[in-house]
Scaffold this motif. Sequence first.
Motif, PDB file in Angstrom:
ATOM      1  N   ARG A  97      23.030  18.806 -31.381  1.00  0.00           N
ATOM      2  CA  ARG A  97      22.215  19.267 -30.263  1.00  0.00           C
ATOM      3  C   ARG A  97      22.529  20.719 -29.918  1.00  0.00           C
ATOM      4  O   ARG A  97      23.061  21.010 -28.861  1.00  0.00           O
ATOM      5  CB  ARG A  97      22.441  18.407 -29.017  1.00  0.00           C
ATOM      6  N   ARG A 144      14.747  30.719 -36.242  1.00  0.00           N
ATOM      7  CA  ARG A 144      14.075  29.607 -36.885  1.00  0.00           C
ATOM      8  C   ARG A 144      12.705  30.013 -37.398  1.00  0.00           C
ATOM      9  O   ARG A 144      12.278  29.630 -38.469  1.00  0.00           O
ATOM     10  CB  ARG A 144      13.939  28.458 -35.889  1.00  0.00           C
ATOM     11  N   SER A 175      20.351  25.196 -27.637  1.00  0.00           N
ATOM     12  CA  SER A 175      19.080  25.762 -27.203  1.00  0.00           C
ATOM     13  C   SER A 175      18.395  24.864 -26.176  1.00  0.00           C
ATOM     14  O   SER A 175      17.566  25.309 -25.425  1.00  0.00           O
ATOM     15  CB  SER A 175      18.179  25.963 -28.411  1.00  0.00           C
ATOM     16  N   MET A 219       9.832  23.094 -31.618  1.00  0.00           N
ATOM     17  CA  MET A 219      10.963  22.343 -32.181  1.00  0.00           C
ATOM     18  C   MET A 219      10.544  20.931 -32.567  1.00  0.00           C
ATOM     19  O   MET A 219       9.508  20.429 -32.147  1.00  0.00           O
ATOM     20  CB  MET A 219      12.117  22.303 -31.182  1.00  0.00           C
ATOM     21  N   ASN A 241      15.266  13.448 -23.165  1.00  0.00           N
ATOM     22  CA  ASN A 241      14.005  14.161 -23.352  1.00  0.00           C
ATOM     23  C   ASN A 241      13.114  13.470 -24.371  1.00  0.00           C
ATOM     24  O   ASN A 241      11.895  13.482 -24.251  1.00  0.00           O
ATOM     25  CB  ASN A 241      14.276  15.611 -23.760  1.00  0.00           C
ATOM     26  N   TRP A 252      20.150  18.616 -36.477  1.00  0.00           N
ATOM     27  CA  TRP A 252      19.798  18.335 -35.092  1.00  0.00           C
ATOM     28  C   TRP A 252      20.923  17.656 -34.337  1.00  0.00           C
ATOM     29  O   TRP A 252      21.039  17.784 -33.134  1.00  0.00           O
ATOM     30  CB  TRP A 252      18.535  17.477 -35.018  1.00  0.00           C
ATOM     31  N   ASN A 276      15.228  17.101 -32.445  1.00  0.00           N
ATOM     32  CA  ASN A 276      16.189  18.030 -31.850  1.00  0.00           C
ATOM     33  C   ASN A 276      16.288  17.901 -30.336  1.00  0.00           C
ATOM     34  O   ASN A 276      17.094  18.580 -29.711  1.00  0.00           O
ATOM     35  CB  ASN A 276      15.814  19.478 -32.205  1.00  0.00           C
ATOM     36  N   LEU A 277      15.448  17.076 -29.748  1.00  0.00           N
ATOM     37  CA  LEU A 277      15.539  16.851 -28.299  1.00  0.00           C
ATOM     38  C   LEU A 277      16.716  15.932 -27.993  1.00  0.00           C
ATOM     39  O   LEU A 277      17.107  15.114 -28.814  1.00  0.00           O
ATOM     40  CB  LEU A 277      14.269  16.163 -27.795  1.00  0.00           C
ATOM     41  N   SER A 278      17.254  16.037 -26.796  1.00  0.00           N
ATOM     42  CA  SER A 278      18.280  15.083 -26.378  1.00  0.00           C
ATOM     43  C   SER A 278      17.617  13.728 -26.144  1.00  0.00           C
ATOM     44  O   SER A 278      16.400  13.630 -26.008  1.00  0.00           O
ATOM     45  CB  SER A 278      18.937  15.563 -25.097  1.00  0.00           C
ATOM     46  N   ILE A 286      10.069  17.498 -19.251  1.00  0.00           N
ATOM     47  CA  ILE A 286      10.695  17.527 -20.581  1.00  0.00           C
ATOM     48  C   ILE A 286      11.306  18.901 -20.788  1.00  0.00           C
ATOM     49  O   ILE A 286      10.637  19.919 -20.617  1.00  0.00           O
ATOM     50  CB  ILE A 286       9.647  17.231 -21.675  1.00  0.00           C
ATOM     51  N   ARG A 287      12.593  18.925 -21.118  1.00  0.00           N
ATOM     52  CA  ARG A 287      13.272  20.202 -21.340  1.00  0.00           C
ATOM     53  C   ARG A 287      13.416  20.426 -22.835  1.00  0.00           C
ATOM     54  O   ARG A 287      14.203  19.747 -23.490  1.00  0.00           O
ATOM     55  CB  ARG A 287      14.656  20.184 -20.698  1.00  0.00           C
ATOM     56  N   ALA A 288      12.651  21.370 -23.342  1.00  0.00           N
ATOM     57  CA  ALA A 288      12.744  21.696 -24.763  1.00  0.00           C
ATOM     58  C   ALA A 288      13.026  23.183 -24.891  1.00  0.00           C
ATOM     59  O   ALA A 288      12.460  23.987 -24.169  1.00  0.00           O
ATOM     60  CB  ALA A 288      11.433  21.352 -25.475  1.00  0.00           C
ATOM     61  N   GLY A 289      13.911  23.550 -25.803  1.00  0.00           N
ATOM     62  CA  GLY A 289      14.256  24.956 -25.967  1.00  0.00           C
ATOM     63  C   GLY A 289      13.091  25.733 -26.536  1.00  0.00           C
ATOM     64  O   GLY A 289      12.953  26.925 -26.307  1.00  0.00           O
ATOM     65  N   ASP A 290      12.230  25.034 -27.258  1.00  0.00           N
ATOM     66  CA  ASP A 290      11.223  25.723 -28.041  1.00  0.00           C
ATOM     67  C   ASP A 290      10.056  24.757 -28.206  1.00  0.00           C
ATOM     68  O   ASP A 290      10.249  23.609 -28.582  1.00  0.00           O
ATOM     69  CB  ASP A 290      11.865  26.066 -29.398  1.00  0.00           C
ATOM     70  N   ARG A 291       8.876  25.214 -27.899  1.00  0.00           N
ATOM     71  CA  ARG A 291       7.711  24.339 -28.033  1.00  0.00           C
ATOM     72  C   ARG A 291       7.511  23.842 -29.450  1.00  0.00           C
ATOM     73  O   ARG A 291       6.917  22.800 -29.679  1.00  0.00           O
ATOM     74  CB  ARG A 291       6.438  25.074 -27.611  1.00  0.00           C
ATOM     75  N   PHE A 345       5.219  18.691 -20.264  1.00  0.00           N
ATOM     76  CA  PHE A 345       6.473  19.342 -19.889  1.00  0.00           C
ATOM     77  C   PHE A 345       6.660  19.301 -18.373  1.00  0.00           C
ATOM     78  O   PHE A 345       7.740  19.027 -17.872  1.00  0.00           O
ATOM     79  CB  PHE A 345       6.486  20.810 -20.358  1.00  0.00           C
ATOM     80  N   THR A 379      10.082  29.710 -24.271  1.00  0.00           N
ATOM     81  CA  THR A 379      10.670  30.768 -25.085  1.00  0.00           C
ATOM     82  C   THR A 379      10.943  30.239 -26.483  1.00  0.00           C
ATOM     83  O   THR A 379      11.186  29.067 -26.684  1.00  0.00           O
ATOM     84  CB  THR A 379      12.010  31.255 -24.491  1.00  0.00           C
TER      85      THR A 379
END
Lengths: 235, 354, 500
Positions: free
Chosen positions: B339, B11, B342, C389, C398, B336, C393-395, C382-387, C377, B6
């Motif tokens: 965190r 952004r 999202s 991103m 990840n 960033w 911004n990943l933890s 890998i957990r990403a909010g948005d492909r 993924f 999603t």
Amino acid sequence: MVATRGIDALVVLPFESEPLTSPVQAVAEQGIWVTVVDRGLTVEGIEDLYVAGDNSGFGQLAGEYFVENLDEGDNIVVFRGIPTTIDNERVDAFTAALDGSGINILDMQHGNWNRDDSFTVMQDFLSRFDDIDAVWASDDDMAIGVLAAIEQADRQDEMWVVGGAGMKEIIGRIRDGDPQLPANVSYPPAQISTAIELTALGLVSDTPVSGRFIIGSQLITPENAEQFYFEDSPF
Amino acid sequence: MTDATTTTPPRRMRLNLNVLGPLLAMVALIIIGATLNLSFLSAENLTNVAARSAFIGIIAVGMTFVITAGGIDLSVGAMAAFVAGVMIMVMNSLVPVMGAGVPLVLVGMAVALVVGIAAGLLNGVLISKVGIEAFIVTLGTMGIYRSLVTWLADGGTLSLDFALRGVYRPVYYDGILGLSWPIIVFAIVAIIGELAMRHTAFGRHCAAIGANEQVATYSAVKVARVRMATYAVLGMLVGLATIMYVPRLGSASGNTGVLWELEAIAAVIIGGTVLKGGFGRVWGTVVGVLILSLIGNILNLASIVSPYLNGAIQGVIVILAVVLQRERWSTTWKTWSPRAGSTRWSFFPSKASL
Amino acid sequence: MTDPVLSAEKVSRSFGPIQVLFDIDFDLCPGEVHALIGENGAGKSTMMKILGGYLDPTGGGLRMDGKPVSFADHRQAEAAGVIMIHQEFNLALQLTVEQNMFLGRELTRGPFLDHAAMQAESRRLLEALNCPLDPRLRISEISVPNRQMVEIARAMGRNAKVLIMDEPTAVLTGRETEILLDQIDRLRANGTAILYTSHKLDEIARIADRITVLRDGHLVAHASAADMTPDQMAEAMVGRELSDLFPEKNVAQTETVLEVENLTVPGHVRNASFTLRRGEVLGVAGLVGAGRTELMEGVVGLRNATGTVRVMGKPLPGGSVLAAREAGLVYLTEDRKDKGLLLGKSLRENLTLLALDKFTKVRIDKAAEDRALTKAFTDFDIRAGDREMHAGNLSGGNQQKLLLAKTMLADPDIVIIDEPTRGIDIGTKQQIYQFISRLAAEGKSVIVVSSELTEVMGLANRVMVMGRGYIAGELEGDAITENAILQLAMKKQDEEAVPA
């Protein structure tokens, strides 16, 4: 800095007057002979000898030529050089000469004594104005850019161009009777050598050579072009 | 896995606005130009603007790669003058041998490309092999090339042989389908550049090096080689720009190409490439070049401002472009650290509590 | 117990539509260490940032000494005595230790800087931490653990009432951690209130007085440290019982895939020789500064080195990471933020950077890249909010998984993983351990360089211990014990000086 080299005389052409005034003054105060060429210093009386081209005459001669050869209501465009005192003197004298003649100056822009800039500005003038009868390019480098733009627009028959400074290539075309280049204005570019000769004379003889020597501007036409053509000049 | 695909709409919108920025500026300029003077929109004027953009434009495409890879090249203006000078001297000297014909023009073009590539490689070797700062190296070579061309021209102007000029002239003034050759060449260079930046390993590697040289090194990118290639490509494009430039007025002097380097760099930055490197877009550079040319054109056509102020207006536009760029970086990537939720982390199916 | 100096009441925080903290009560008392634990993404960082004045709460509020307080920014919080030490250091690399310690509050004598006083004070603060660094060194010249010490010394120099420490030991070795914990003991005795976070739960058990556990933004447990074992902490964090952290070890095959002979990395490693077999997991242990990373970087061509490296019997040309990769040997850096990932670039660009040629004929095949990302993924969870991103911004966990995915895309036979689980939570650790084990089972060979002894012991078939600049010894099978490793690591170090 210069003075530490133990010189007896200095011939200087200040690119800008203001910043060079005080260093030259310092040199003069050590009793060294100073000759200033073309651009005056901002404080009077520093130099022993001042040799300069007649910039007002340069603009005036060109202006008079335009008045003689154009009719009332004719349109011209004007190219200015790099913003400096010289440029201002030339252009002021040129517009003064045109006063009351009824010739319209459509616009003046800076071509910066540069071929590429002038080419671009002339292209834009040609897009903007349908009727141009003549161009005062005021300098031959600018004239070359202007001519190339006119040729590209195929409007050679419509207008002629007057440059300045007597560049070899331009003088050659005037001599050969090119209708696009009827005239040119110049003061002899050998100013510096004249200045050096006079300086040397001032040092080695008792002849009074100090003071101001203004070298007059001259109009160059097909009739007298030959004597202004110098084969070996790089300009 | 569904939440991974999603997207977050806010952004996206911000990015789009950024992408459109330079384009909107160009459209605004075109509207302003058309309002101020009707002849602005004439085909003649628009082709003039495009053609005069070509020299800086071709160079700026190369500059985009150099800057994207974290470099800079201040020598391109002087290099163009030098290449033009050498090209004219070689061609003039070969007229008695080869005659003033097409073969000699081709020789001249080859000379321009070879000298350009060699000059670019010199910069590249000093920067990536010897390890001197790009700013210093190219500041140095700028002085060297500028002096050399003045010296070659004996302080005056080098002019192309008159007969040759006639043969060579069409390369600037003629074209096909109403488009002159400089426009066509600029367009081809821009398209190839855009493809190379976005769709080839070379472009990707440039961006990686500019973003973080160490990461690139650890990712098996040949950093020195890629960096050297950016300068060599830029040198070649300077040669190509010179090939288009010389037939226009048939001359070169110490004044040729003055400030081209700054115009090229400004165009690159206006277009959205990051001056520190790491991100570049060629189409933006093309728009940047056109914006700079349009400003000059509109000021010439309208004379509403004192011509003394032309430089000031260009300066304002460059700074505005950079301000916009900064806005973008601060909104998309500096935030960033907290965190933003999202990427909510729920690794195992979580029970309510222990 | 004394009254809290700083407390949060029903603090919530949302980013846009997403709430990351839900009505959290949390307090810090003078002379007490309060540990805040949770998986990556549980909301620890956000909570710390709110307490430290970096973020405003969107609900609830803070009290300082019982009075409601609202910090406009972190500078105001610092002025009030609340100082946060970041996991990502806040040090200017090109400035000296002393300049960093006094940045913004320089001591002066008249119009001039008082260098002597600042140096003396820097020295004093560092020595109190058992870290005798020369304050005139530039930050860029000192090691990562020393940088951490400088950060802590700087906070102490500012007379902190409340110290918020975000994983201070993530980059420290066992001995350095011990020094730090002693120092925290001393601070606690002096009445400082300390918020402490770490993924190392035994450390929490050692230092904390009280423990608060967050999960998915909710407070799920709050207890006195005496009432909670590390296992209970882990279970509270992940929300279920953890099965054994380490998978069953595989048996290595006999074929030798990597031979390193007399490798010398000038200034770091001298005459190192070792081999690696197919399907083997080789652990590399040693203190920070022993040259483990430098040796591995020398092996793959990232550093100038002399000696021979043979992959499948064929010698590797030195100095080329590309040649090593093409021979099937890859190195996964310990420094994922500075050397591993392009933080400002998309996940896709990061994923394919090492193996970009596999996606390129003339053009890069972006569709194939996208498929690779989708596969990564799934394969690496890998957990990403948005492909689209950015990797930054990943933890942390990840990011590490993305780095693994990137490395594996090159399809290597031999993978060297330097600090595979630094700064990531226990759930992800377990996944990475399983992944390493699976690689070995598939017949690949893995070298694991780690400062966490449990990790080395739990994963490796064989452990190579490095002293200062050379290989101090090897242990295999049942001989791999914590004691044996430490003895090897310490023994050699005392006997011989740093190699030339």
